[in-house]
Design an enzyme around this catalytic site. Structure first.
Site, PDB file in Angstrom:
ATOM      1  N   HIS A 196      -4.145   3.377  -3.365  1.00  0.00           N
ATOM      2  CA  HIS A 196      -4.287   2.801  -2.020  1.00  0.00           C
ATOM      3  C   HIS A 196      -3.487   1.509  -1.820  1.00  0.00           C
ATOM      4  O   HIS A 196      -2.649   1.444  -0.921  1.00  0.00           O
ATOM      5  CB  HIS A 196      -5.770   2.534  -1.724  1.00  0.00           C
ATOM      6  CG  HIS A 196      -5.987   1.568  -0.599  1.00  0.00           C
ATOM      7  ND1 HIS A 196      -5.973   1.953   0.713  1.00  0.00           N
ATOM      8  CD2 HIS A 196      -6.159   0.216  -0.596  1.00  0.00           C
ATOM      9  CE1 HIS A 196      -6.155   0.885   1.482  1.00  0.00           C
ATOM     10  NE2 HIS A 196      -6.272  -0.181   0.707  1.00  0.00           N
ATOM     11  N   HIS A 242       0.833  -1.204   0.000  1.00  0.00           N
ATOM     12  CA  HIS A 242       0.000   0.000   0.000  1.00  0.00           C
ATOM     13  C   HIS A 242       0.870   1.258   0.000  1.00  0.00           C
ATOM     14  O   HIS A 242       1.267   1.735   1.063  1.00  0.00           O
ATOM     15  CB  HIS A 242      -0.898  -0.005   1.232  1.00  0.00           C
ATOM     16  CG  HIS A 242      -1.796  -1.195   1.313  1.00  0.00           C
ATOM     17  ND1 HIS A 242      -1.343  -2.449   1.696  1.00  0.00           N
ATOM     18  CD2 HIS A 242      -3.122  -1.342   1.042  1.00  0.00           C
ATOM     19  CE1 HIS A 242      -2.354  -3.300   1.665  1.00  0.00           C
ATOM     20  NE2 HIS A 242      -3.446  -2.658   1.263  1.00  0.00           N
ATOM     21  N   HIS A 270     -28.839 -15.027  25.240  1.00  0.00           N
ATOM     22  CA  HIS A 270     -27.781 -14.857  26.238  1.00  0.00           C
ATOM     23  C   HIS A 270     -27.046 -16.162  26.573  1.00  0.00           C
ATOM     24  O   HIS A 270     -26.112 -16.151  27.364  1.00  0.00           O
ATOM     25  CB  HIS A 270     -28.373 -14.264  27.524  1.00  0.00           C
ATOM     26  CG  HIS A 270     -28.640 -12.801  27.429  1.00  0.00           C
ATOM     27  ND1 HIS A 270     -29.345 -12.243  26.389  1.00  0.00           N
ATOM     28  CD2 HIS A 270     -28.270 -11.766  28.235  1.00  0.00           C
ATOM     29  CE1 HIS A 270     -29.415 -10.936  26.556  1.00  0.00           C
ATOM     30  NE2 HIS A 270     -28.759 -10.610  27.665  1.00  0.00           N
ATOM     31  N   GLU A 329     -17.845  -3.755  24.701  1.00  0.00           N
ATOM     32  CA  GLU A 329     -17.018  -4.961  24.823  1.00  0.00           C
ATOM     33  C   GLU A 329     -15.834  -4.962  23.856  1.00  0.00           C
ATOM     34  O   GLU A 329     -14.745  -5.420  24.196  1.00  0.00           O
ATOM     35  CB  GLU A 329     -17.872  -6.218  24.581  1.00  0.00           C
ATOM     36  CG  GLU A 329     -18.968  -6.461  25.602  1.00  0.00           C
ATOM     37  CD  GLU A 329     -20.254  -5.695  25.285  1.00  0.00           C
ATOM     38  OE1 GLU A 329     -20.291  -4.982  24.257  1.00  0.00           O
ATOM     39  OE2 GLU A 329     -21.213  -5.801  26.076  1.00  0.00           O
TER      40      GLU A 329
HETATM   41  C1  LIG Z   1     -11.742  -4.524   9.803  1.00  0.00           C
HETATM   42  C2  LIG Z   1     -11.183  -4.348   8.428  1.00  0.00           C
HETATM   43  N1  LIG Z   1     -12.018  -4.355   7.382  1.00  0.00           N
HETATM   44  C3  LIG Z   1     -11.540  -4.239   6.129  1.00  0.00           C
HETATM   45  C4  LIG Z   1     -10.194  -4.133   5.903  1.00  0.00           C
HETATM   46  C5  LIG Z   1      -9.658  -4.071   4.483  1.00  0.00           C
HETATM   47  N2  LIG Z   1      -9.190  -2.706   4.196  1.00  0.00           N
HETATM   48  C6  LIG Z   1      -7.907  -2.372   4.275  1.00  0.00           C
HETATM   49  S1  LIG Z   1      -7.660  -0.725   4.052  1.00  0.00           S
HETATM   50  C7  LIG Z   1      -9.296  -0.458   3.829  1.00  0.00           C
HETATM   51  C8  LIG Z   1      -9.865   0.922   3.648  1.00  0.00           C
HETATM   52  C9  LIG Z   1      -8.962   1.867   3.068  1.00  0.00           C
HETATM   53  O1  LIG Z   1      -9.383   3.179   3.306  1.00  0.00           O
HETATM   54  P1  LIG Z   1      -8.648   4.066   4.371  1.00  0.00           P
HETATM   55  O2  LIG Z   1      -8.800   3.477   5.699  1.00  0.00           O
HETATM   56  O3  LIG Z   1      -9.155   5.439   4.195  1.00  0.00           O
HETATM   57  O4  LIG Z   1      -7.128   3.987   3.988  1.00  0.00           O
HETATM   58  P2  LIG Z   1      -6.405   4.727   2.784  1.00  0.00           P
HETATM   59  O5  LIG Z   1      -7.131   4.340   1.530  1.00  0.00           O
HETATM   60  O6  LIG Z   1      -6.494   6.160   3.068  1.00  0.00           O
HETATM   61  O7  LIG Z   1      -5.020   4.184   2.816  1.00  0.00           O
HETATM   62  C10 LIG Z   1     -10.012  -1.639   3.917  1.00  0.00           C
HETATM   63  C11 LIG Z   1     -11.482  -1.743   3.721  1.00  0.00           C
HETATM   64  C12 LIG Z   1      -9.357  -4.116   7.030  1.00  0.00           C
HETATM   65  N3  LIG Z   1      -8.041  -4.024   6.919  1.00  0.00           N
HETATM   66  N4  LIG Z   1      -9.866  -4.193   8.269  1.00  0.00           N
END
Ligand SMILES: Cc1ncc(C[n+]2csc(CCOP(=O)(O)OP(=O)(O)O)c2C)c(N)n1
Length: 688
Positions: free
Chosen positions: A284, A53, A496, A434
């Site tokens: 990204h 990334h 529960h 939680e």
């Molecule tokens: C709980 C979770 N859901 C999904 C992902 C997969 N994932 C990695 S980065 C991302 C989103 C990217 O957007 P952002 O957080 O704004 O990061 P940027 O593009 O700015 O690097 C997702 C959905 C993850 N790592 N963790």
């Protein structure tokens, strides 16, 4: 500060300005070159790995440069210096940002070669940051939102230890870099609400506000005003241009004396510098490609070859890496000035070593009192009784509950609640949160000096699971007291009543799931959980009373081997009965019933599958025995039991959801009774 001052340094107040130094600003050109070094290394490493990334490290390079070169207090030669500032990259996918920083700052063991092996097997630069792999990384991140909530726990631990040891010894900040994804995850709401409520003034979240996620612009899915959201939760919040180093620095400087946690929303461009992909989701999560990298190098004025750094930039970063040396040395002096006993205790606590003798004495005394006066009580009450002795013996224990204090029995009589104006308390009211509770516990354990335990209902382990999984992956000592562990909770009904939860938790590697059968086993399981440094524990405890089956006279911790013969057969066994928790007493009664019919049964208590499976083949074979009939009894699903009873073994438990009724009626209704066990045994033997 004189020794006298140090000894009497009281709890630090939330508004005390940090004593940490702030370095002067470099020229804008020098700053840009330093930030561009991060961008270049991130582009190159992702390109070389053909995966990763680049967008976040390129977009957040200015924020990181300002923070690490002017504010963050750390010592690259001693990444575990207890009073260092913590930095959590909550958006773990941007791991190259961290690796580039560690390399540039001169952390031992982060060479240019490590960067060249980004994301490769056995490298120190795994896909997402792993604290147990790479020195200098505070926590493992990747599942979005976890890092932010973990950081809240670190900030709580810092305040708690500051209250205990004084600001001369504990006074550091916790910084987080969070992305849109972190702030969209539900756990972030729990975490920021808890942090705002506790007024964690030393927590600073830098929001990489780039408006982009994987699917495209954030506007596809989100329209929250994050500044207003954080303010509503009791934070101070501002917006800055995330590519303007002075604006970033001013905001971080303001945070130094804030009386509440700080959010700095830094407006950035993802993939900053990439000519075609900057500002787009295409920056990204995949390599930029040779042409785009060439264009980015031109746009950034970066003429060096891949993985090469100009000497002046290298030098500036090395110098930045040495900023903390003086502060670290001064801290060591202050530590020396601390009262000797207090210093030793601080060092012991930060080392993670529990005072085993004191713990063993407390356990011994507890068992002796149970031998003297056996108790027929719920294991949740047995746990509370155990904590009455363990909390004083193990001062690093910090308890809590997600609004079920009276049901989980996790608060002892002497425990004061932690509060925004007094962090010396050892009990945390986490609220009905939680998920953040479990993640904050991870942060507390990672911070060190604290062993967190907390409570909720076992059925809500689902709400904690992502954080428990990370605790197991990281090998962190967190202890989850999870009560109301079966249909035995009765009238609250199937919503529960946990059914699949024991199996689901047992499926997590490196997690010890304990289900003690009586008050003695409960004490023993607590002892193991506290002593086991690299493995989190779940204690599954009953709501309903259980007879005391063990005398308490045994010197050894019988639970330490995971399973053991509680009652031998009267001669060669026809049947082996294996059970956990509340069902062990049913097995004991069934043994008696069978004896009346001339069938010899032995009873094996299995308080912890994981510890049992870790024993030698001989021990396991001995405990499993060679009786022709094996029966497993647990008021939960069968999954996992075949490893003990075999696929031809009989299982008496649940096959679906529970129901709402008094516990006694439910055990009868679902056929988990003494009679059912005896009948099943006789049926198999052919004596029915
Ligand atoms: C709980 C979770 N859901 C999904 C992902 C997969 N994932 C990695 S980065 C991302 C989103 C990217 O957007 P952002 O957080 O704004 O990061 P940027 O593009 O700015 O690097 C997702 C959905 C993850 N790592 N963790």
């Amino acid at each position: 500060m004189s020794d006298h001052d140090i000894r009497h340094a009281g709890p630090s107040s939330a508004v005390t300005a940090s004593r940490h130094s702030i370095s002067p600003a470099p020229s804008r050109a020098a700053h840009d070159r330093m930030a561009n070094a991060i961008r270049a290394l991130a582009m190159d490493a992702v390109e070389q790995a053909k995966s990763g990334h680049p967008g976040l490290p390129m977009g957040a390079a200015d924020i990181a440069t300002v923070l690490f070169t002017r504010f963050l207090s750390f010592d690259a030669r001693d990444p575990r210096w207890p009073d260092r500032d913590r930095f959590v990259l909550s958006a773990g996918h941007g791991s190259m940002l961290l690796y580039a920083l560690l390399h540039l700052l001169g952390f031992d063991g982060m060479t240019i070669d490590d960067l060249k092996h980004f994301r490769q097997l056995g490298s120190r630069t795994p896909g997402h940051p792993e604290n147990f792999v790479t020195p200098g990384i505070e926590t493992t991140t990747g599942p979005l939102g976890q890092g932010l909530a973990t950081a809240v726990g670190m900030a709580i631990a810092e305040r708690h230890l500051a209250a205990e040891y004084g600001a001369a010894i504990v006074d550091h900040k916790t910084y987080v870099l969070a992305s849109d994804g972190d702030l969209m995850e539900g756990i972030s709401q729990e975490a920021i609400a808890l942090a705002g409520h506790l007024r964690l003034a030393k927590l600073v979240v830098l929001f990489d506000d780039n408006g982009i996620s994987i699917d495209g612009p954030l506007s596809l899915a989100d329209s929250v005003d994050q500044v207003k959201r954080f303010e509503a939760a009791g934070w101070t919040a501002s917006r800055v241009d995330g590519h303007d180093p002075e604006a970033i620095a001013d905001a971080i400087e303001a945070a130094q004396s804030a009386d509440r946690p700080t959010l700095i929303a830094c407006r950035t461009t993802i993939g900053f510098g990439a000519p075609n992909k900057a500002g787009k989701s295409s920056a990204h999560g995949s390599p930029l490609g040779a042409d785009e990298i060439k264009g980015a190098r031109e746009a950034l004025g970066w003429t060096d070859a891949p993985f090469e750094l100009p000497a002046d930039v290298r030098e500036s970063w090395r110098k930045a890496g040495q900023r903390g040396l003086i502060e670290h040395a001064a801290w060591r002096e202050r530590l020396k000035g601390l009262d000797a006993a207090k210093r030793k205790e601080f060092e012991r606590r930060m080392s993670g070593e529990v005072a085993r003798d004191k713990l063993a004495d407390a356990v011994k005394a507890l068992k002796a009192s149970l031998a003297e006066a056996p108790k027929e009580i719920a294991t949740r009450i047995a746990s509370e009784n155990a904590l009455e002795a363990l909390v004083p013996a193990v001062p690093e224990l910090v308890g809590g509950s997600a609004d079920l204090t009276g049901s989980n029995n996790t608060r002892t009589k002497s425990m004061k609640a932690m509060a925004a104006n007094d962090f010396s308390g050892r009990f945390i009211h986490y609220g009905i949160r939680e998920h953040a509770m479990a993640a904050a516990m991870n942060g507390m354990a990672l911070h060190g000096g604290v062993i967190p335990y907390s409570g909720t209902f076992l059925v809500f382990s689902d709400y904690c699971r992502p954080a428990i999984r990370l605790a197991a992956l990281m090998g962190e000592r967190v202890i989850h007291v999870m009560t109301h562990d079966s249909i035995g909770l009765g009238e609250d009904g199937p919503t529960h009543q946990p059914v699949e939860h024991l199996a689901a938790l047992r499926a997590i590697p490196n997690l010890n799931v304990f289900r003690p059968c009586d008050t003695v086993e409960t004490v023993e399981c607590w002892q193991i959980a506290i002593e086991t440094r690299d493995t989190p524990s779940v204690l599954a405890l009953t709501r309903q009373n259980l007879p005391q089956l063990r005398s308490g006279r045994e010197a050894d911790n019988a639970c330490a081997r995971g399973a053991y013969e509680l009652l031998a057969a009267d001669g060669k066994a026809d049947v082996s009965l294996f059970a956990t928790g509340s069902e062990v007493s049913l097995a004991v009664a069934a043994r008696k019933l069978l004896a009346e019919k001339g069938i010899k049964a032995r009873v094996v208590s299995v308080p912890c599958f994981e510890l049992f499976f870790a024993q030698s083949d001989d021990y396991r074979a001995g405990v499993i025995g060679d009786a022709p009939v094996r029966i497993g009894i647990e008021a939960a699903i069968r999954q996992g039991w075949d490893a003990i009873i075999g696929s031809d073994g009989i299982f008496i438990g649940m096959t679906g959801f529970g129901a709402s009724a008094p516990a006694k009626d439910l055990f009868k209704h679902f056929g988990i009774t003494t009679e059912a066990i005896a009948e099943a045994a006789m049926g198999k033997i052919g004596k029915r």
